[in-house]
Design an enzyme around this catalytic site. Structure first.
Site, short mmCIF file in Angstrom:
data_model
loop_
_atom_site.label_atom_id
_atom_site.label_comp_id
_atom_site.label_asym_id
_atom_site.label_seq_id
_atom_site.Cartn_x
_atom_site.Cartn_y
_atom_site.Cartn_z
N GLY A 101 -9.29 10.48 33.39
CA GLY A 101 -7.83 10.37 33.50
C GLY A 101 -7.43 8.93 33.40
N GLY A 102 -6.15 8.68 33.47
CA GLY A 102 -5.67 7.32 33.41
C GLY A 102 -6.20 6.51 34.58
N ASP A 150 4.87 11.65 33.96
CA ASP A 150 3.83 11.66 32.93
C ASP A 150 3.58 13.09 32.44
OD1 ASP A 150 2.09 10.46 31.19
OD2 ASP A 150 0.47 10.21 32.64
#
Ligand SMILES: *[C@@H]1O[C@H](CO)[C@@H](O)[C@H](O)[C@H]1NC(C)=O
Ligand SMILES: *[C@@H]1O[C@H](CO)[C@@H](O)[C@H](O)[C@H]1NC(C)=O
Ligand SMILES: *[C@@H]1O[C@H](CO)[C@@H](O)[C@H](O)[C@H]1NC(C)=O
Ligand SMILES: *[C@@H]1O[C@H](CO)[C@@H](O)[C@H](O)[C@H]1NC(C)=O
Ligand SMILES: *[C@@H]1O[C@H](CO)[C@@H](O)[C@H](O)[C@H]1NC(C)=O
Ligand SMILES: *[C@@H]1O[C@H](CO)[C@@H](O)[C@H](O)[C@H]1NC(C)=O
Ligand SMILES: *[C@@H]1O[C@H](CO)[C@@H](O)[C@H](O)[C@H]1NC(C)=O
Ligand SMILES: *[C@@H]1O[C@H](CO)[C@@H](O)[C@H](O)[C@H]1NC(C)=O
Length: 815
Positions: A513-514, A628
């Site tokens: 993930g980010g 997001d």
């Protein structure tokens, strides 16, 4: 008729003349160019001439890029002495060399050459450097003067920011006063020569941002500065000079750095395909880049809330002030120093403090460095000068340590002088390392060593607190500590999670993930889980994380992924229910998997996401903006029901507050609304925009980002808009669903998608309206033009080569 022929012949002649004068790159002695005539560098990259700015317009002599359509001035001669009209002349004379004259023949601007030349010539080089040479001199590279020594707001390849130490000559860049006034503004970006040199962004004499000192690879405070395909950068420090400079790696690359009028240093690279400047790097980036925001011995971490903490072993100097978020007075030692008896404690992952009162030696090693620092009681810390090859050189700090950031992964080690009584901080550190080694060997890889160690260390602490029998099980009764009253979230033992995920083995890693890796695992009872690991190796950041967990744990909705529990110490793990089908993007953008998404599944997904968002925006107790929303953040369960995940960026808002501002724009290109990407303003309507993008992607089976169409340059939004206005919306539908499709639902969804991506936030419907529109036949308003529809590629270039395609990005809004 005849007159016309004559006239056009004259025009041709005239333009030929203009062309001739255009193609020159040199002005010889006693020659001149008038306003309207230009110099063109030999390779055709730069042009020098007169341009207008201001209101009423004034004329300036400047240099700009010739090869690109966007007028981009890189240098201005007469910044403070504009010409009132187009009567200016640039002349090369033996007396002043280069003189700018107004219509009356008065000098407006001129050079003062130290040595007058017999026959000076001015030449515009292809680097954008305007130079004056002596035509009779033997060395053509011996410049009497060069514009690169007098930069304005733009730092070009080949320029130097910094000092000639012999002559004391300093080159630095200065902002324009405003976008149409080239005269010097308040902001400068310059190399500070005190102590170990560092680049400072100043407003007047106030420091706004410090890049930090050079560590061999980059500036300590610019983790984003990395080797890249565009340019090579270097800091040079020797007896004669100290400066920062860069060279372009490919002469067809156009890249520049500019000090903006509002005090931000930005690097842009020209992208031919989009005919636009791509923002590549920027500084300051976030709140933590504000100089000394946390005061002395305070450390700033951008994902903490509040951002400032005292370093370990330090406490706020004035706790009342500190508690009301005034950190300017910083922190003080918990236990006072006692010179001879002091110890040094290692702090890791930092942006090194201000080096203006530091001392350095390139050839000393860390041990010698410690000895020297120990001997002098006013030496407060030391570190390596250069982090390459295991570290070398010595940097010593005298006086308070100020402007420290906590970067964890990209930061450096700093050894701070502490009272002997604080040495508890030290041995525990060493103990940890031994423990790591002992446990690590069986697992083989460095990565595992790190991860597993962290886990073991954390759970060790926890085990002491928890009853033995419960240790390894799912403990629904226990709450994440410090928030016992608030948090109804089960605490997982770290060993439980480690065992479930096979010690975070690479085989169990299902994604990145980010904010960190995601692992799949199975609990002893058989329940499948997904484990998200956040910000490794952080000594701080707990409270922010806990707050985040706090409200995510309170969300319960069938279209939100369920958080089962957490594991929190210095490392943060989130345990989610596992979604066997993975994320929507794996289906939607894969040519074979996409077949599994028939129309009714897609419509169900469109509806489910809408209901999930509605819950976040309105119905949950906390009212949350997700920030997001994108295909990879929508997970699919066994029955292909959508569940929104990844609340790492989510923000709660209260009561009637429906919008907010942020300096730090986070999100994903292709899904970000214009007001958020450009101005940092976010609201529920920014989520609506992202939702609209997602709807159009689901219907078309194509990504907005990277969308290409042979007929036009628009992105998916622009394409959908075009088809809609031309009454051809059905053509947007994915060919694979045409048969299974209810055309009216599909067209309605496209229409709603377009309403959601309208440029102006106020025009977009709320999620409750969206849910209602999806579920009824009420007439829909006509959408206006979408935001970001013709910028298919402007925002999609990755700022770093290593960024995977759909990764969440952090960019700065230029405000
Ligand atoms: C330029 O003009 C000055 C004064 O008119 C003259 O003395 C000088 O010789 C000229 N130089 C050249 C190279 O023509
Ligand atoms: C030239 O001089 C006249 C009289 O001194 C003045 O009015 C005019 O503004 C001047 N022109 C320029 C371009 O400076
Ligand atoms: C630095 O300045 C000195 C004195 O003016 C000069 O001789 C020297 O060439 C300069 N060095 C460089 C690298 O420009
Ligand atoms: C520059 O500084 C001056 C004086 O401090 C101030 O009046 C002015 O508003 C500042 N300009 C900008 C663009 O910040
Ligand atoms: C330089 O860039 C151009 C255009 O991006 C590319 O075609 C060319 O191959 C590059 N040359 C080198 C040596 O990398
Ligand atoms: C913080 O405290 C300092 C010193 O006590 C004071 O000068 C400053 O104005 C305060 N800042 C704010 C934003 O209140
Ligand atoms: C730097 O350290 C080396 C090795 O200890 C020593 O020889 C040298 O004199 C030092 N340089 C300065 C400027 O102190
Ligand atoms: C300690 O270092 C400071 C700064 O370099 C220096 O001014 C001072 O004289 C030193 N003190 C001793 C005892 O060496």
């Amino acid at each position: 008729m005849k007159a016309f022929v004559v006239l056009s012949t004259w025009l041709v002649l005239f333009s030929c003349n203009a062309f001739l004068s255009n193609s020159l790159d040199t002005i010889a002695t006693n020659q001149s160019i008038r306003d309207g005539e230009n110099l063109l560098s030999a390779g055709g990259t730069f042009e020098l001439g007169f341009f207008s700015a201001g209101d009423p317009p004034k004329r300036y002599l400047g240099i700009w890029y010739k090869k690109i359509p966007t007028m981009t001035i890189v240098w201005v001669a007469n910044r403070v002495a504009p010409l009132a009209d187009a009567s200016g002349t640039l002349r090369v004379t033996t007396r002043g060399s280069l003189v700018l004259l107004d219509g009356n023949g008065s000098d407006i601007w001129w050079l003062n050459l130290p040595i007058p030349a017999r026959s000076p010539v001015a030449q515009l080089l292809d680097s954008g450097n305007l130079v004056v040479r002596d035509a009779e001199g033997s060395d053509p590279n011996n410049f009497l003067w060069q514009s690169f020594d007098y930069p304005t707001d733009t730092f070009l390849a080949g320029m130097k920011i910094g000092w000639n130490r012999t002559s004391g000559f300093n080159r630095y860049i200065t902002s324009w006063k405003s976008i149409d006034d080239p005269s010097p503004g308040n902001f400068t970006f310059q190399l500070d020569p005190n102590g170990y040199p560092q680049l400072l962004l100043k407003q007047g004499s106030d420091i706004k941002f410090r890049t930090g000192s050079w560590n061999g690879l980059r500036w300590s405070g610019t983790p984003n500065l990395k080797p890249n395909p565009y340019y090579r950068y270097e800091f040079v420090l020797n007896e004669e000079e100290m400066y920062y400079h860069y060279e372009l790696l490919n002469s067809s690359v156009i890249s520049r750095m500019v000090m903006t009028t509002n005090g931000i240093v930005q690097r842009f690279t020209w992208i031919d395909r989009t005919q636009g400047w791509m923002l590549y790097l920027t500084g300051p980036i976030d709140q933590c880049d504000n100089y000394a925001i946390c005061g002395a011995y305070g450390s700033c971490r951008v994902d903490n809330s509040p951002v400032c903490r005292c370093l370990k072993g330090f406490v706020p100097r004035f706790s009342q002030e500190w508690d009301i978020l005034n950190w300017s007075n910083g922190c003080v030692r918990r236990n006072p120093l006692d010179c001879e008896k002091d110890k040094f404690v290692k702090y890791s992952g930092l942006k090194l403090p201000d080096t203006r009162s530091s001392w350095f030696n390139k050839s000393m090693n860390l041990q010698e460095c410690e000895v020297v620092c120990m001997k002098n009681c006013s030496c407060m810390a030391y570190s390596n000068l250069d982090i390459r090859d295991g570290g070398s050189g010595c940097l010593l700090w005298f006086g308070e340590l100020i402007d420290i950031r906590d970067y964890s992964n990209y930061g450096e080690d700093l050894y701070i002088r502490m009272a002997a009584s604080e040495s508890a901080l030290l041995p525990s550190h060493q103990k940890k390392h031994k423990l790591v080694m002992g446990l690590a060997v069986p697992f083989g890889s460095v990565f595992l060593i790190l991860v597993f160690t962290i886990c073991v260390l954390q759970c060790k602490k926890k085990k002491m607190k928890l009853p033995e029998a419960k240790r390894d099980s799912f403990e629904s009764g226990d709450n994440c500590e410090n928030h016992k009253e608030d948090l109804e979230l089960p605490l997982f033992g770290l060993s439980t999670v480690a065992i479930a995920t096979n010690y975070f083995s690479t085989d169990n890693k299902i994604g990145e993930g980010g904010f960190g890796p995601v692992y799949r695992g199975v609990l002893r009872g058989g329940q499948e889980i997904a484990v998200k690991m956040l910000s490794r190796n952080s000594s701080q950041g707990l409270h922010e994380f806990k707050n985040e967990v706090l409200y995510v744990s309170k969300l319960q909705h069938r279209n939100l992924v369920k958080l089962l529990g957490c594991c929190i110490e210095e490392e943060n793990l989130l345990i989610y229910e596992f979604m066997p089908n993975g994320s929507l993007d794996l289906f939607l953008f894969d040519p074979t998997q996409r077949k599994r998404l028939d129309w009714s599944t897609r419509f169900n997904i469109i509806n489910g996401i809408a209901r999930g968002l509605l819950y976040l925006h309105q119905d949950s107790r906390l009212r949350i903006i997700h920030r997001d929303v994108k295909a990879s953040n929508v997970l699919l369960d066994n029955e292909m029901n959508p569940k929104i995940s990844d609340f790492g960026l989510a923000k709660s808002f209260t009561g009637n507050e429906t919008r907010a501002n942020t300096n730090r724009v986070v999100g994903t290109y292709g899904y970000m609304s214009p007001e958020y990407a450009l101005d940092g303003v976010f609201s529920t309507k920014s989520d609506v925009f992202s939702y609209g993008v997602l709807v159009l992607e689901i219907i078309s089976g194509k990504r907005n980002r990277g969308f290409r169409h042979p007929d036009h340059d628009h992105n998916l939004l622009g394409h959908a808009w075009r088809l809609f206005t031309e009454g051809r919306s059905p053509q947007l539908l994915d060919k694979l669903v045409e048969n299974s499709c209810s055309t009216s639902d599909a067209l309605r969804s496209i229409h709603i998608g377009l309403l959601c991506v309208q440029r102006c936030p106020d025009d977009r419907p709320s999620m409750s309206t969206v849910v209602m529109m999806l579920g009824s036949d009420i007439e829909l308003p006509l959408p206006k033009e979408p935001g970001f529809f013709n910028e298919s590629n402007l925002l999609q270039e990755n700022t770093s080569q290593s960024q995977p395609n759909e990764m969440t990005m952090t960019v700065l809004s230029a405000r």
